[in-house]
Motif scaffolding. Structure first.
Motif, PDB file in Angstrom:
ATOM      1  N   UNK A 231      -8.794   6.050   2.729  1.00 18.19           N
ATOM      2  CA  UNK A 231      -8.965   4.481   3.151  1.00 18.19           C
ATOM      3  C   UNK A 231      -7.634   3.840   2.891  1.00 18.19           C
ATOM      4  N   UNK A 232      -7.691   3.778   1.243  1.00 20.50           N
ATOM      5  CA  UNK A 232      -6.802   2.535   0.466  1.00 20.50           C
ATOM      6  C   UNK A 232      -5.226   3.859   0.015  1.00 20.50           C
ATOM      7  N   UNK A 233      -5.708   4.559  -0.580  1.00 17.46           N
ATOM      8  CA  UNK A 233      -4.364   5.369  -1.340  1.00 17.46           C
ATOM      9  C   UNK A 233      -3.124   4.950  -1.014  1.00 17.46           C
ATOM     10  N   UNK A 234      -2.159   4.682  -1.690  1.00 16.77           N
ATOM     11  CA  UNK A 234      -1.118   4.022  -2.286  1.00 16.77           C
ATOM     12  C   UNK A 234       0.228   5.412  -2.161  1.00 16.77           C
ATOM     13  N   UNK A 235       0.788   5.539  -0.769  1.00 13.75           N
ATOM     14  CA  UNK A 235       1.748   6.104  -1.268  1.00 13.75           C
ATOM     15  C   UNK A 235       2.920   6.104  -1.410  1.00 13.75           C
ATOM     16  N   UNK A 236       3.603   6.547  -2.789  1.00 20.26           N
ATOM     17  CA  UNK A 236       4.619   5.481  -3.427  1.00 20.26           C
ATOM     18  C   UNK A 236       5.865   6.657  -2.550  1.00 20.26           C
ATOM     19  N   UNK A 237       7.186   5.968  -1.955  1.00 23.81           N
ATOM     20  CA  UNK A 237       8.232   6.601  -1.554  1.00 23.81           C
ATOM     21  C   UNK A 237       8.723   7.535  -1.953  1.00 23.81           C
ATOM     22  N   UNK A 238       9.209   7.418  -3.720  1.00 25.04           N
ATOM     23  CA  UNK A 238       9.901   8.521  -3.795  1.00 25.04           C
ATOM     24  C   UNK A 238       8.814   9.485  -4.483  1.00 25.04           C
TER      25      UNK A 238
ATOM     26  N   UNK B  65       7.637  -0.267   3.476  1.00 27.07           N
ATOM     27  CA  UNK B  65       6.933  -1.612   4.647  1.00 27.07           C
ATOM     28  C   UNK B  65       6.625  -1.277   6.249  1.00 27.07           C
ATOM     29  N   UNK B  66       6.946   0.462   6.114  1.00 28.06           N
ATOM     30  CA  UNK B  66       6.092   1.093   6.857  1.00 28.06           C
ATOM     31  C   UNK B  66       4.942   1.890   6.650  1.00 28.06           C
ATOM     32  N   UNK B  67       4.546   2.078   5.458  1.00 28.18           N
ATOM     33  CA  UNK B  67       3.303   2.693   5.457  1.00 28.18           C
ATOM     34  C   UNK B  67       2.717   2.166   4.043  1.00 28.18           C
ATOM     35  N   UNK B  68       3.578   2.163   2.110  1.00 27.22           N
ATOM     36  CA  UNK B  68       2.420   1.373   2.069  1.00 27.22           C
ATOM     37  C   UNK B  68       1.594   0.006   1.321  1.00 27.22           C
ATOM     38  N   UNK B  69       2.993  -0.378   2.610  1.00 30.39           N
ATOM     39  CA  UNK B  69       2.886  -2.406   2.500  1.00 30.39           C
ATOM     40  C   UNK B  69       1.408  -2.549   3.550  1.00 30.39           C
ATOM     41  N   UNK B  70       1.694  -1.505   4.394  1.00 36.36           N
ATOM     42  CA  UNK B  70      -0.283  -2.482   5.320  1.00 36.36           C
ATOM     43  C   UNK B  70      -1.090  -1.853   4.388  1.00 36.36           C
ATOM     44  N   UNK B  71      -1.570  -0.676   4.173  1.00 38.62           N
ATOM     45  CA  UNK B  71      -2.103   0.072   3.322  1.00 38.62           C
ATOM     46  C   UNK B  71      -2.957  -1.069   2.487  1.00 38.62           C
ATOM     47  N   UNK B  72      -1.763  -0.690   1.078  1.00 34.65           N
ATOM     48  CA  UNK B  72      -1.776  -2.813   0.929  1.00 34.65           C
ATOM     49  C   UNK B  72      -2.511  -3.423   1.064  1.00 34.65           C
ATOM     50  N   UNK B  73      -2.311  -3.843   2.104  1.00 35.82           N
ATOM     51  CA  UNK B  73      -2.463  -5.482   2.989  1.00 35.82           C
ATOM     52  C   UNK B  73      -3.852  -5.258   3.501  1.00 35.82           C
TER      53      UNK B  73
ATOM     54  N   UNK C  49      -8.236  -0.228  -5.057  1.00 35.95           N
ATOM     55  CA  UNK C  49      -6.544   0.727  -4.585  1.00 35.95           C
ATOM     56  C   UNK C  49      -6.298   1.711  -5.028  1.00 35.95           C
ATOM     57  N   UNK C  50      -5.639   3.020  -4.781  1.00 34.11           N
ATOM     58  CA  UNK C  50      -5.575   4.210  -5.723  1.00 34.11           C
ATOM     59  C   UNK C  50      -4.215   4.569  -5.833  1.00 34.11           C
ATOM     60  N   UNK C  51      -3.939   6.122  -6.315  1.00 29.18           N
ATOM     61  CA  UNK C  51      -2.876   6.108  -6.257  1.00 29.18           C
ATOM     62  C   UNK C  51      -2.033   7.596  -7.292  1.00 29.18           C
ATOM     63  N   UNK C  52      -1.785   8.540  -6.625  1.00 26.97           N
ATOM     64  CA  UNK C  52      -1.213   9.684  -8.083  1.00 26.97           C
ATOM     65  C   UNK C  52      -0.200   9.556  -7.677  1.00 26.97           C
ATOM     66  N   UNK C  53       0.693   9.709  -8.999  1.00 32.81           N
ATOM     67  CA  UNK C  53       2.184   9.256  -8.853  1.00 32.81           C
ATOM     68  C   UNK C  53       2.735  11.139 -10.069  1.00 32.81           C
ATOM     69  N   UNK C  54       3.014  11.495  -9.557  1.00 38.42           N
ATOM     70  CA  UNK C  54       3.856  12.828 -10.048  1.00 38.42           C
ATOM     71  C   UNK C  54       5.669  12.851 -10.179  1.00 38.42           C
ATOM     72  N   UNK C  55       6.690  11.955  -8.958  1.00 37.09           N
ATOM     73  CA  UNK C  55       7.793  11.748  -9.118  1.00 37.09           C
ATOM     74  C   UNK C  55       8.454  11.209 -10.178  1.00 37.09           C
ATOM     75  N   UNK C  56       7.902  10.714 -11.229  1.00 36.15           N
ATOM     76  CA  UNK C  56       8.811   9.412 -12.374  1.00 36.15           C
ATOM     77  C   UNK C  56       8.886  10.667 -13.532  1.00 36.15           C
ATOM     78  N   UNK C  57       8.134  11.973 -13.141  1.00 34.85           N
ATOM     79  CA  UNK C  57       8.679  13.148 -14.416  1.00 34.85           C
ATOM     80  C   UNK C  57       9.710  13.489 -14.426  1.00 34.85           C
ATOM     81  N   UNK C  58      10.890  13.376 -13.172  1.00 39.22           N
ATOM     82  CA  UNK C  58      11.828  14.247 -13.314  1.00 39.22           C
ATOM     83  C   UNK C  58      12.715  12.340 -13.530  1.00 39.22           C
ATOM     84  N   UNK C  59      12.820  11.886 -14.020  1.00 39.76           N
ATOM     85  CA  UNK C  59      13.797  10.393 -13.904  1.00 39.76           C
ATOM     86  C   UNK C  59      13.516   9.665 -15.438  1.00 39.76           C
ATOM     87  N   UNK C  60      14.892   9.000 -15.825  1.00 39.58           N
ATOM     88  CA  UNK C  60      14.987   8.318 -16.673  1.00 39.58           C
ATOM     89  C   UNK C  60      14.780   6.713 -17.272  1.00 39.58           C
TER      90      UNK C  60
END
Length: 382
Positions: free
Chosen positions: A174-181, A214-222, A236-247
């Motif tokens: 119900x409260x998993x936050x999906x980051x856009x990246x 605005x479309x996805x994460x903000x409503x779930x966070x609210x 809330x909770x989240x799993x991130x992996x995209x940061x692995x390719x970023x400086x």
């Protein structure tokens, strides 16, 4: 812990730990995923395509190892639901005991503006037909039937774990936050193409990330901020992996603005978040020094957890128990390292015991090692 009220005691233990309070016990979270199947009598394909078999093996796993909470209850890979649609991105190899997943690209690099303008239309008219080019009404019906079976399984297994085993799920759907990246990384552009977009389409990407927030994460966070979440370990909770390719600079532009909004909301509302960070996070530690104490637990994968604790005393950390030891060490070696983790990280609060990697392969762990480690975590007080 006494049997009566064990679920409530475990939930309170997690709340106290993330708030950096000293507790009389270190909570123990299972980061076991596909390995649960390999530890059972079933092959990968048998369990992943049969919810009755999955139900049995997941319950057997808890009865054998008795974790305080779980990251996964057998719902990670949606193969049964997407196979009827002609999905071929997942390949199960029972002989090698592995699952391979293709790097998926279903959005073109010149379509950021189209995605930004109308995400819903883009998903239905472009993304869905590209991922499932042979989709028909008939196989869509079959997929919906399997989706219903998945929902029934998910509800039943969650109820059993709460009522019988009194062991909650960390990643509450119900409260998993999906980051856009991560949406772009995992589902739309894929690792290779998104890496190129960082040079070619970053300005368009930033605009898309704002729309996705605005479309996805903000409503779930609210919803999480307003809901009664006393029945789950983290709000809330989240799993991130995209940061692995970023400086560091790219992370500051593409992730941190959203993180900052999330953490400010958590602190303002007295809520908490469980963040599983695949890959390595050390190079971004300075950003997390800004996070208010007591609202965030970070599950580390490839980082040195002792070094991270020194740099971020404001953060509750999860993990530390390595696949190298669980898969290759002796029970005594594993127990000694588990005691070190508890002694050095948990004596003053802010530490949740778990495995560093998503336990997925046969050689990630030996049964005798896990039994010995969980016994010491239940009883060791330093």
């Amino acid at each position: 812990m006494r049997e009566q009220g064990l679920l409530e005691e475990r939930l309170q233990l997690f709340r106290d730990t993330v708030q950096m309070k000293k507790t009389n016990k270190i909570p123990n979270v299972s980061n076991f995923w596909t390995w649960k199947i390999l530890d059972s009598e079933y092959k990968l394909s048998e369990a992943m395509l049969d919810w009755d078999k999955m139900f049995k093996l997941v319950c057997d796993f808890q009865e054998r190892y008795n974790f305080d909470a779980h990251m996964d209850l057998g719902t990670r890979n949606p193969i049964a639901m997407i196979n009827p649609l002609g999905e071929h991105f997942y390949q199960i190899d029972d002989e090698k005991e592995i699952i391979n997943v293709d790097d998926i690209t279903i959005m073109n690099g010149d379509e950021y503006d189209e995605l930004k303008t109308n995400p819903t239309k883009f998903y239905w008219t472009k993304a869905l037909p590209r991922r499932y080019p042979n989709i028909t009404i008939e196989n869509l019906k079959k997929s919906m039937f399997e989706f219903g079976a998945f929902n029934n399984y998910s509800e039943n297994i969650s109820n059993i774990f709460r009522e019988k085993y009194q062991s909650p799920l960390i990643l509450d759907r119900r409260f998993i936050l999906m980051f856009g990246f991560d949406m772009l990384f995992n589902f739309l552009r894929g690792m290779k193409e998104l890496s190129s977009d960082l040079r070619r389409h970053k300005s368009e990407m930033l605009e898309v990330l704002d729309v996705m927030y605005e479309m996805s994460l903000a409503p779930t966070l609210k919803a999480a901020m307003l809901a009664d979440t006393s029945d789950i370990p983290f709000d809330t909770s989240s799993v991130i992996l995209g940061h692995s390719i970023l400086n560091v600079k790219q992370f500051e532009e593409l992730y941190w603005p959203t993180f900052k909004k999330v953490f400010d909301n958590l602190a303002e509302n007295g809520k908490t978040m469980y963040l599983f960070c695949e890959s390595e996070m050390m190079r971004f530690y300075e950003f997390f020094q800004e996070v208010p104490k007591g609202c965030l637990a970070i599950h580390l994968e490839q980082d040195n957890i002792f070094d991270m604790r020194k740099k971020l005393p404001n953060i509750c950390f999860v993990g530390g128990m390595t696949t190298d030891l669980l898969g290759n060490g002796t029970p005594d070696q594993c127990v000694n390292y588990a005691k070190r983790l508890i002694d050095e990280l948990g004596q003053d609060g802010g530490y949740i015991f778990s495995q560093n990697k998503m336990m997925s392969f046969r050689n990630d762990c030996k049964r005798e090692n896990l039994l010995a480690v969980n016994e010491v975590v239940r009883n060791y007080r330093g």
